[in-house]
Design a protein around this motif. Sequence first.
Motif, PDB file in Angstrom:
ATOM      1  N   THR A  52      18.991 -28.592 -36.164  1.00 28.81           N
ATOM      2  CA  THR A  52      19.762 -29.617 -35.447  1.00 28.81           C
ATOM      3  C   THR A  52      18.971 -30.182 -34.279  1.00 28.81           C
ATOM      4  O   THR A  52      19.079 -31.372 -33.962  1.00 28.81           O
ATOM      5  CB  THR A  52      21.105 -29.041 -34.967  1.00 28.81           C
ATOM      6  OG1 THR A  52      21.861 -28.598 -36.109  1.00 28.81           O
ATOM      7  CG2 THR A  52      21.921 -30.091 -34.222  1.00 28.81           C
ATOM      8  N   THR A  53      18.148 -29.360 -33.650  1.00 31.12           N
ATOM      9  CA  THR A  53      17.276 -29.853 -32.576  1.00 31.12           C
ATOM     10  C   THR A  53      16.341 -30.930 -33.099  1.00 31.12           C
ATOM     11  O   THR A  53      16.128 -31.962 -32.451  1.00 31.12           O
ATOM     12  CB  THR A  53      16.462 -28.696 -31.970  1.00 31.12           C
ATOM     13  OG1 THR A  53      17.359 -27.766 -31.348  1.00 31.12           O
ATOM     14  CG2 THR A  53      15.471 -29.210 -30.937  1.00 31.12           C
ATOM     15  N   LYS A  56      18.331 -34.138 -33.594  1.00 28.00           N
ATOM     16  CA  LYS A  56      18.612 -34.803 -32.322  1.00 28.00           C
ATOM     17  C   LYS A  56      17.360 -35.476 -31.757  1.00 28.00           C
ATOM     18  O   LYS A  56      17.437 -36.555 -31.162  1.00 28.00           O
ATOM     19  CB  LYS A  56      19.177 -33.803 -31.317  1.00 28.00           C
ATOM     20  CG  LYS A  56      20.585 -33.333 -31.656  1.00 28.00           C
ATOM     21  CD  LYS A  56      21.100 -32.340 -30.625  1.00 28.00           C
ATOM     22  CE  LYS A  56      22.531 -31.937 -30.915  1.00 28.00           C
ATOM     23  NZ  LYS A  56      23.047 -30.956 -29.927  1.00 28.00           N
ATOM     24  N   LEU A  59      16.842 -38.750 -33.480  1.00 28.71           N
ATOM     25  CA  LEU A  59      17.813 -39.756 -33.047  1.00 28.71           C
ATOM     26  C   LEU A  59      17.679 -40.122 -31.571  1.00 28.71           C
ATOM     27  O   LEU A  59      18.486 -40.892 -31.047  1.00 28.71           O
ATOM     28  CB  LEU A  59      19.236 -39.253 -33.323  1.00 28.71           C
ATOM     29  CG  LEU A  59      19.599 -39.065 -34.796  1.00 28.71           C
ATOM     30  CD1 LEU A  59      21.006 -38.506 -34.927  1.00 28.71           C
ATOM     31  CD2 LEU A  59      19.473 -40.378 -35.557  1.00 28.71           C
ATOM     32  N   MET A  61      17.960 -38.058 -28.958  1.00 28.43           N
ATOM     33  CA  MET A  61      18.887 -37.317 -28.111  1.00 28.43           C
ATOM     34  C   MET A  61      18.215 -36.161 -27.376  1.00 28.43           C
ATOM     35  O   MET A  61      18.866 -35.439 -26.624  1.00 28.43           O
ATOM     36  CB  MET A  61      20.045 -36.783 -28.970  1.00 28.43           C
ATOM     37  CG  MET A  61      20.840 -37.884 -29.652  1.00 28.43           C
ATOM     38  SD  MET A  61      21.938 -37.281 -30.970  1.00 28.43           S
ATOM     39  CE  MET A  61      23.086 -36.276 -30.038  1.00 28.43           C
ATOM     40  N   GLN A  62      16.921 -35.960 -27.597  1.00 24.15           N
ATOM     41  CA  GLN A  62      16.159 -34.937 -26.892  1.00 24.15           C
ATOM     42  C   GLN A  62      15.103 -35.622 -26.037  1.00 24.15           C
ATOM     43  O   GLN A  62      14.320 -36.428 -26.529  1.00 24.15           O
ATOM     44  CB  GLN A  62      15.473 -33.982 -27.879  1.00 24.15           C
ATOM     45  CG  GLN A  62      16.414 -33.150 -28.711  1.00 24.15           C
ATOM     46  CD  GLN A  62      17.117 -32.089 -27.887  1.00 24.15           C
ATOM     47  OE1 GLN A  62      16.773 -31.827 -26.744  1.00 24.15           O
ATOM     48  NE2 GLN A  62      18.133 -31.470 -28.467  1.00 24.15           N
ATOM     49  N   MET A  78      24.379 -40.135 -38.021  1.00 21.26           N
ATOM     50  CA  MET A  78      24.454 -38.713 -38.310  1.00 21.26           C
ATOM     51  C   MET A  78      25.859 -38.356 -38.775  1.00 21.26           C
ATOM     52  O   MET A  78      26.846 -38.813 -38.196  1.00 21.26           O
ATOM     53  CB  MET A  78      24.090 -37.903 -37.064  1.00 21.26           C
ATOM     54  CG  MET A  78      23.865 -36.416 -37.296  1.00 21.26           C
ATOM     55  SD  MET A  78      22.984 -35.724 -35.885  1.00 21.26           S
ATOM     56  CE  MET A  78      22.876 -34.001 -36.357  1.00 21.26           C
ATOM     57  N   ASP A 164      24.055 -33.289 -41.354  1.00 23.77           N
ATOM     58  CA  ASP A 164      23.838 -31.967 -40.771  1.00 23.77           C
ATOM     59  C   ASP A 164      24.901 -31.000 -41.278  1.00 23.77           C
ATOM     60  O   ASP A 164      26.025 -30.981 -40.786  1.00 23.77           O
ATOM     61  CB  ASP A 164      23.883 -32.073 -39.240  1.00 23.77           C
ATOM     62  CG  ASP A 164      23.445 -30.777 -38.554  1.00 23.77           C
ATOM     63  OD1 ASP A 164      23.077 -29.828 -39.281  1.00 23.77           O
ATOM     64  OD2 ASP A 164      23.475 -30.720 -37.310  1.00 23.77           O
TER      65      ASP A 164
END
Length: 247
Positions: A52-53, A56, A59, A61-62, A78, A164
Amino acid sequence: MEHILEVDSLNVYYKNKGRKDGALQHVLHDVSFCMNRGEILGLVGESGCGKTTLAKAILGMQKRFDGSIRLDCVNPQMVFQDPYGSLNPAKKIGWILEEPLRMKKGDKKLTQEQRVSRVDEMLEKVGLDCKVKEHYPSELSGGQRQRIAIAAALLCDTTFLIADEPVSALDVTIQSQIIRLLLKLQRELGISILFISHDLRVVYQMCDRVMIMQKGVILEQGAVDAVYQNPQSDYTRLLLEAANISA
C-alpha cells in the motif's frame, strides 16, 4: 510496448514516532519496475510488506521518498479493500456517482441530464440496476458497494487504476464476480490495473505479470506463469506452498 508507469530506484521513508532523534524508517528499498499500458500487474506480499505504501507513492500521497515515478495518466484512481470507507455514508449512490462529473470544468462541463446518463451507463457496465441510485451505501451489500467504488473511479475518465485488495473482504462467490467484472472492464476500456493482493490464486486469475514483495523489496517479477512455475526466491516458494500451488 508503451509504458504507462515507470518506477526507478524508489525509496520511501516514514517518520518513526518511536524515535526521539527524528530518524526516518526506511520502508521501500530501491524499487524499480515498469508497467505496460493496458496491462494488469499483480503486486503480492504479506501484510505490512509495503504494498500500500508503494500504491500511495505512485498516487503522490507519499512525500518522503527519493528515486523517480513517472505515471503517464490523468486522474489515476484507487479502489480500496473496504469501499464503505470511500463512499460518503450521508449521500445516496446517485449523488456519489455524479460528484466527479460535477467537477468537470470548461468545455468538459456536463449538464444534469448528461451526468445522469453517464451514471446510468456506468451502472450498467458494472452490473447494477439504476434503482441503486436511491440507496445509501449502508443499504447495499459488500459486493454492490465494491461495484459502486469501481464505477466511481471509472467515471473520473482514468486509464490507470490501483486495486488494493479489492476482493479480500468478500466471500468466494462475490470475489469471483468482482474479478470477472474487472477483467471485463479492462478489456472494454483498455485500462491499466495495478492489482494488489496477498492471494496468489486471485492474482493468477487476474494478472498478466506479477511482482513479489517482501519487507519493502521486490524479490522477483515476471509473467505469472514463469514466476509461479519457476520461482527464483525462497519467499516466493513459501507463498506458493502456503497457497497450495505447485511450482
